[in-house]
Design an enzyme around this catalytic site. Sequence first.
Site, PDB file in Angstrom:
ATOM      1  CG  HIS A 132      -2.073  -1.035   0.924  1.00 25.38           C
ATOM      2  ND1 HIS A 132      -2.048  -2.289   1.460  1.00 25.38           N
ATOM      3  CD2 HIS A 132      -3.166  -0.987   0.125  1.00 25.38           C
ATOM      4  CE1 HIS A 132      -3.094  -2.965   1.032  1.00 25.38           C
ATOM      5  NE2 HIS A 132      -3.786  -2.202   0.219  1.00 25.38           N
ATOM      6  CB  CYS A 185      -9.657  -2.530  -9.039  1.00 25.15           C
ATOM      7  SG  CYS A 185     -10.043  -3.623  -7.676  1.00 25.15           S
TER       8      CYS A 185
HETATM    9  C1  PEP Z   1      -6.056  -5.630  -4.387  1.00 22.25           C
HETATM   10  O1  PEP Z   1      -5.854  -6.331  -3.396  1.00 22.25           O
HETATM   11  O2  PEP Z   1      -5.705  -5.954  -5.536  1.00 22.25           O
HETATM   12  C2  PEP Z   1      -6.751  -4.334  -4.243  1.00 22.25           C
HETATM   13  C3  PEP Z   1      -7.097  -3.625  -5.286  1.00 22.25           C
HETATM   14  O3  PEP Z   1      -6.961  -3.894  -2.967  1.00 22.25           O
HETATM   15  P1  PEP Z   1      -5.812  -3.214  -2.086  1.00 22.25           P
HETATM   16  O4  PEP Z   1      -4.628  -3.009  -2.981  1.00 22.25           O
HETATM   17  O5  PEP Z   1      -6.348  -1.956  -1.548  1.00 22.25           O
HETATM   18  O6  PEP Z   1      -5.577  -4.223  -1.022  1.00 22.25           O
END
Ligand code: PEP
Length: 613
Positions: free
Chosen positions: A225, A545
Amino acid sequence: MNRTEPAQAPQGHATPGRASTPRAARPERRLIGIPVSAGVAIGPIFGSAEPPTQVTRTKIHAADAQAEISKFEAAILQSRKQLQKLRARLGILPEDSQAEIAPLLDAYLAMIGPSRLVRGSRRRIAETLVSAETAVIDECEAIAEAIMAMPADGDPSGRKRRAEEVREISRRLLRNLTRTPFRSFAGLPAGAVLVAESLRPADAALLNPGQLAGVATDEGGSDGHTAIMLRAIGVPAVLGAAGLAQAAKPGDIVVVDGSTGEVVVNPSTATLAAARRAVTAFAREVQRLGRLRRLPSVSQDGVRVELQANLEIPAELPLIAQSGAAGIGLLRSEFLFMNRETLPDEDAQFETYRGVVEAMEGDPVTIRVLDWGGEKDIEALQGEGLVPEVADQNPALGLRGIRLLLRETELFETQLAAILRAAAFGPVRVLLPMVTTVGEVRAARDLYDRVLRRLRRRGEWLPERAPPMGIMIETPGAALSADALAAEADFFAIGTNDLSMYTLAVDRGESDVAHLYDPLHPAVLRLVQFAAQAAIGSGLPVSICGEMAANPKLTPLLVGLGIRSFSMNAAGVPRVKQAIRALDVGGCEAFAAAVMHESDPARIQALMEAGPG
Ligand code: PEP
Ligand code: MG
C-alpha cells in the site's frame, strides 16, 4: 515527473555513529531497488533517521504494570525483528559498506538483548509505576549519561558516539511503542528526496507531491500500500533499495529513477547529466500521453473497454480528471480513517464522499468500505478499542476488511449510511473488501438494507434505487467460489494484489520475497480466469482493480480473458488506453488461450514478452 535542482542541504537527522565528511570526498554509490512510481528525481536527501517521538511522561496504576511490561516487550520484539531484518539484508551491499554498517546494527541488537536497558526499563515500569515510554526515556538517558561520565580512554569521540547509539535505540523503541507516524514531514524542504528505512502507507498519505522530488526506502514491495500511495501522488519512487538509509547522509545529492529502480547517492557529473536527460524525456512522454485523454478507449475491432481510476486520497482528483478516466473504479476509503485519533462520523464521511461524487460529474464512483488490516495501521481504530494496540502476529490473515466490519457493525453501518447519502448526488457503487464466503455477503446485505430503511425513515435524500453492492475477489477462497458469490453480489472487482499475495503466500509489501511476487503465476491467472468466467456467465459486471490493471503489457491477456473494465492509478490510464486502441480483441482471445495453456511461469513470461503479435 519531478525534477528539482539541489538548492540547499535540508535539515535532516544525522545518522548516528557516522562522522560527516565533505561531500566532494564521497564517491558515487549505486543501489538497486524496486521501481514503484515512474519518473526521475534529483535532489538533496532529507533525513535517514527518525525524529524524536513526542512522548509525555506518565504514571500508571499498579494494576496496569503487567500490561505495560507486555507492551514494552512487544516493542523490544518488534525492534529486534526490524534490526535483524536489516542485518540479514546487508549481504547484498558492497563489502566496505557491510563493514561499516554491520557493527552498528550489532551494537543496537546487543542493547535490546539481555541488557541493562531492558532490565532497567522493566524495573522502572514495575517499581516506579511509569509508562513503558517513560521507562525507556529515563533508562536510556541514564545509560547515555553514565557513558559520558566514563573516562575518555584516548577516544573522546567514542563516548559521544556510544551515547548517541543508546539514544538512537531509544528512538526506535519509542516509535514502536507509540506507533506514531514514522516521521513528521512538516520540515521537509521543497525539492528534497525522502530517504528512509521504511515508510508506512499512512505516512505516505501525508506527503505533499508538490514539495517532494522523490522517495527511496530500504524496505517495501511493488504492490504494497505504500507503493500504491506513492504512485497515487505521482512522486518518483524506489522501494526496497537495501542499505540505502544507512549508506546515505542527509544533504547528499541523490538520483532516484522510479522507472528502473536505480538509486545513485552522490552522483558523478556524468550521472547527473544523464539523469537530467531522463527527466526531460519522461516529461515529454507524459505530455504525449496526455493527448490521448479525449480519445475513446476502443479496440481496433470496435470493442469498448472501460478505464477508470483508483483513488487513495481526494488530492488525486485533478490527476484523475487529467487522465481521462471514466469514473472511479476503486475508492479506497482508508484515507478517511488514517492519521487521526478518532473515527470520522457519518456527516464527515458523507461530505467527503459527496465531494468526490460531485467532482466526477456523473461518472460512476465505486466506494470500497474500510479495508483495515494487513500493513494498514489506523490509529483511530486502536484509540476506539476496535482493534488491538499490538498488531496480530499474522495481520494479513486476521480481522481484515469485511471481517472487522461485520464484527463492528456500528462502524460499518455509519459508513454505509454516509455512502448511501452521497449516492443521491451521482452514480455510486458499494464494494466489500476481503470477502471469502457467501455468508459474509449476505450478512453485509442485511445490514445494507437495514441502513437504507433507517435512512428512509429519517427522511434523508436518497437515490431512487439502492446502489449496487459488489465484492472484491482478492482471496483464493473468493475466486474459487466465484460462481456461488456471483449469485449474491451485484458486481466483482478482482483485486490482483491480494489475490497474488494470498495465492502465492508472498507478502506484497516485503522486499525480501519481492522476486516471488508474480501476478502472472499460472495459479493467479487461473483464479482470475475462473472468477471472470463466473461473472460473465452470470451477466455480472467484472473489473480488475489491482496493480496489474495499469500494466499495458498485460492488457491484451486480460482483455482476452474477457475483462472489459479496468481501474488503476490515474497516471496509468493513458498508457493502457494506448494499448487498447492498438489491439484486436479476437487476437487477444487467441493469445489468452495460449497463455492459459501454459503452466510454466517462465514460458508464460516468454509469451508475455512476445505479446499477441
Ligand atoms: C487488491 O488487493 O488488488 C486491491 C485492489 O486492494 P488493495 O490493494 O487496496 O488491497
Ligand atoms: Mg486488496
